[in-house]
Design an enzyme around this catalytic site. Structure first.
Site, PDB file in Angstrom:
ATOM      1  N   GLU A  56     -15.551   9.065  -5.674  1.00 18.75           N
ATOM      2  CA  GLU A  56     -14.372   8.314  -5.350  1.00 18.75           C
ATOM      3  C   GLU A  56     -14.771   8.239  -3.600  1.00 18.75           C
ATOM      4  O   GLU A  56     -14.595   9.355  -3.075  1.00 18.75           O
ATOM      5  CB  GLU A  56     -13.280   8.325  -5.694  1.00 18.75           C
TER       6      GLU A  56
ATOM      7  N   GLU B 103      -6.624   4.149   2.880  1.00 18.82           N
ATOM      8  CA  GLU B 103      -5.291   4.121   2.099  1.00 18.82           C
ATOM      9  C   GLU B 103      -4.195   4.180   3.140  1.00 18.82           C
ATOM     10  O   GLU B 103      -4.223   4.848   4.197  1.00 18.82           O
ATOM     11  CB  GLU B 103      -5.483   5.522   1.008  1.00 18.82           C
TER      12      GLU B 103
END
Length: 594
Positions: free
Chosen positions: A472, A477
């Protein structure tokens, strides 16, 4: 999206002021290309250098016409130990021969004689140990240390003694054969162990490590591993071995350890898989990635662990053997690195009429409940619509979805999903490896809100490979309780969740990310990654450094893009009485250059 925050680094300096987007460029701006080049992420042109000669006889298989007794075997003359020696029977016409494992361009010979030396001898070389070519001949050998400038190419080299200088036989402390770069030039050395048969002292096969046999350390897949069995293998010693298929000259062994690594171990070689010779030994193993330079020959190679560094067993993501010879199987080739200048290969500018859903030729709605104890239900594009002003809007709302089940919402006390939002991805429409990825995004900030722009390994869907084994890459974020901060993080089997490898960025002067658009970007190739916010470097990943200090690099496969806006979850926590809905994440564009 990981479930807990990554370790952060101090906030970098001031960013340039954010600007409204320009029309999409066809070629990547020169300044950004220069940034990537400065960080060493563009392909390098190999320079030329002359390698120092290497003693290619050390650790190789030695044979002889005779030996005085068991205390003086042929192997003692090629073991690198000046205190052990080979000694022949007390007669003329005796020889010592070394098998280099593969043809080598010999540039010199050193004979380190014991008192029983040769007055007359020849140095000979052969490709098959049957037909010999003389490289040097003398009838006036002096003993001591004799260094001979000779040249020739062959797999076998021998000293053939024709006349003794003493009443005893012929005796050598060391028989050294030198070749440039170990007889293996940069273009010749290759991976010999990929896909070859492996054996081990034991193998784990349970819920913690499913089918973790020795083949998993020989498959060139850094997300699969060999481990000793929990029932019988969490003890010393433990080992893994590979059969290279034919004799080989071994120049390097690479061990990519799982956290269950060896403090003490030996690297051993064998011609038959039964009788082993130690060519490297340490009691100071450090785990992670260890690269061991060798000059040895053999068909079989093994790591023999004698002391574990943890209470668990021994476990390797990769056990790689390099050199020449053997019977190698080519591993899957790496994709090519992006070439300069980078060119736009995929984009979505979101220039669609207001109220329309994302372009179905580019994006798939990923509907359903979330992960990480999130509280929202992702709808089938009901929450992802164009605004008619050049943006895609992903809207998180307080809205019940009957018939669904989510973790308990602390505000309502209900386990029916109390929130809706949107999640879209490009899997099956655009999957890619390497390049520059960037998006211009304006996030929103409120307690319990978690927008993200990220990538997941395509093997998650294509092969059913679970997270984090698929890899990932979190480009951005943001959690609403930290309005001025974003995070960039990598997740893989050896580092994930709270242990993900990443950094954070804080806007200067108390500014908030929900006040304006910002460009979040990733530059990525086979050697590393650079994460930036508005051109400011947030996190740099050097592949070699990652492998030697954090864990395996699992980012050479295809990945796909994801945009989503979560509500609640382990990291941001749930909404509270001060949380404001709806929350809108605006995406101006997403672009990929290669």
């Amino acid at each position: 999206m990981h479930s807990t925050p990554p370790v952060t680094t101090p906030a970098p300096g001031r960013l340039p002021a954010a600007r409204r987007r320009r029309r999409r460029p066809r070629l990547l701006a020169a300044g950004l290309a220069a940034l990537v080049a400065a960080l060493g992420l563009t392909p390098l042109t190999a320079g030329t250098s002359s390698a120092a000669p290497v003693n290619v006889a050390e650790g190789s298989t030695a044979t002889a016409s005779s030996q005085e007794n068991a205390a003086f075997p042929p192997s003692a003359a090629v073991d690198g130990d000046p205190g052990t020696r080979w000694s022949s029977s007390f007669a003329d016409n005796q020889w010592l021969q070394v098998d280099l494992g593969a043809p080598a361009a010999v540039t010199g010979i050193t004979l380190r004689w014991e008192t029983a030396h040769a007055r007359g001898y020849r140095i000979e070389i052969s490709g098959d140990a049957r037909t010999w070519t003389t490289l040097h001949q003398t009838g006036t050998g002096t003993g001591g240390t004799e260094t001979l400038d000779v040249t020739g190419t062959g797999r076998y080299v021998r000293m053939y003694g024709t006349e003794r200088a003493t009443p005893w036989g012929f005796s050598l402390w060391e028989f050294e054969v030198y070749a440039d770069d170990g007889g293996t030039g940069p273009g010749d050395e290759r991976l010999l162990s990929h896909g070859k048969p492996g054996t081990a002292s034991s193998s784990q096969h349970d819920s913690a490590c499913w089918l973790c046999g020795p083949d998993k350390a020989l498959d060139s897949d850094p997300a699969s591993r060999w481990a000793t069995a929990a029932e019988t293998g969490w003890t010393d010693p433990g080992w893994i071995a590979v059969d290279l298929g034919a004799p080989a000259r071994i120049s390097k062994v690479v061990l990519q350890w799982d956290p269950a690594y060896a403090r003490s171990y030996r690297i051993e070689v064998s011609d038959d898989g039964r009788t082993w010779r130690s060519v490297h030994q340490t009691s100071d193993g450090r785990g992670m990635k260890e690269t061991i330079a060798l000059s040895a020959t053999g068909r079989h190679v093994r790591m023999y662990g004698t002391e574990r560094a943890t209470p668990y067993g021994y476990s390797l993501w990769e056990f790689q053997v390099y050199g020449t010879g053997g019977d190698p199987v080519a591993p899957p080739p790496l994709p090519p690195d992006p070439a300069e200048p980078l060119e736009l290969v995929w984009s979505d500018e979101f220039d669609a009429p207001a109220g329309t859903i994302p372009d179905q030729s580019k994006w798939t709605a990923d509907s359903g409940v979330g992960q990480n104890n999130e509280l929202q239900y992702y709808t089938e594009n009901e929450n992802a619509r164009h605004d008619g002003d050049g943006n895609l809007v992903i809207e998180a709302r307080r809205e019940v979805t009957p018939g669904t089940t989510c973790p308990r919402d602390p505000l309502s006390g209900s386990t029916t999903c109390q929130y809706t939002s949107g999640r879209i991805n490009t899997h099956g429409r655009f999957d890619f490896t390497y390049g520059r990825v960037e998006a211009r995004i304006k996030v929103s900030s409120t307690q319990g809100h978690w927008p993200a722009f990220w990538m997941l390994g395509s093997s998650f869907f294509d092969e059913g490979r679970p997270w984090p084994y698929c890899g990932e890459i979190d480009i951005m974020e943001h959690i609403g309780s930290e309005p001025g901060r974003t995070h960039s993080t990598l997740h893989a089997p050896a580092y994930f969740g709270a242990g993900g490898h990443g950094s954070s960025y804080d806007l200067p002067g108390g500014a908030r990310f929900d006040q304006d658009f910002h460009v979040f970007a990733l530059d990525w190739n086979s050697r590393g990654m650079v994460f930036t916010v508005d051109g400011h470097v947030v996190h740099t990943v050097d592949r070699e450094e990652l492998e030697t200090s954090v864990g395996p690099w699992v980012y050479d496969g295809e990945f796909f893009l994801i945009l989503n806006s979560a509500v609640g979850g382990d990291w941001p926590g749930p909404p509270d009485t001060g949380t404001v809905f709806p929350q809108r994440m605006l995406i101006d564009y997403v672009r990929v250059y290669q």
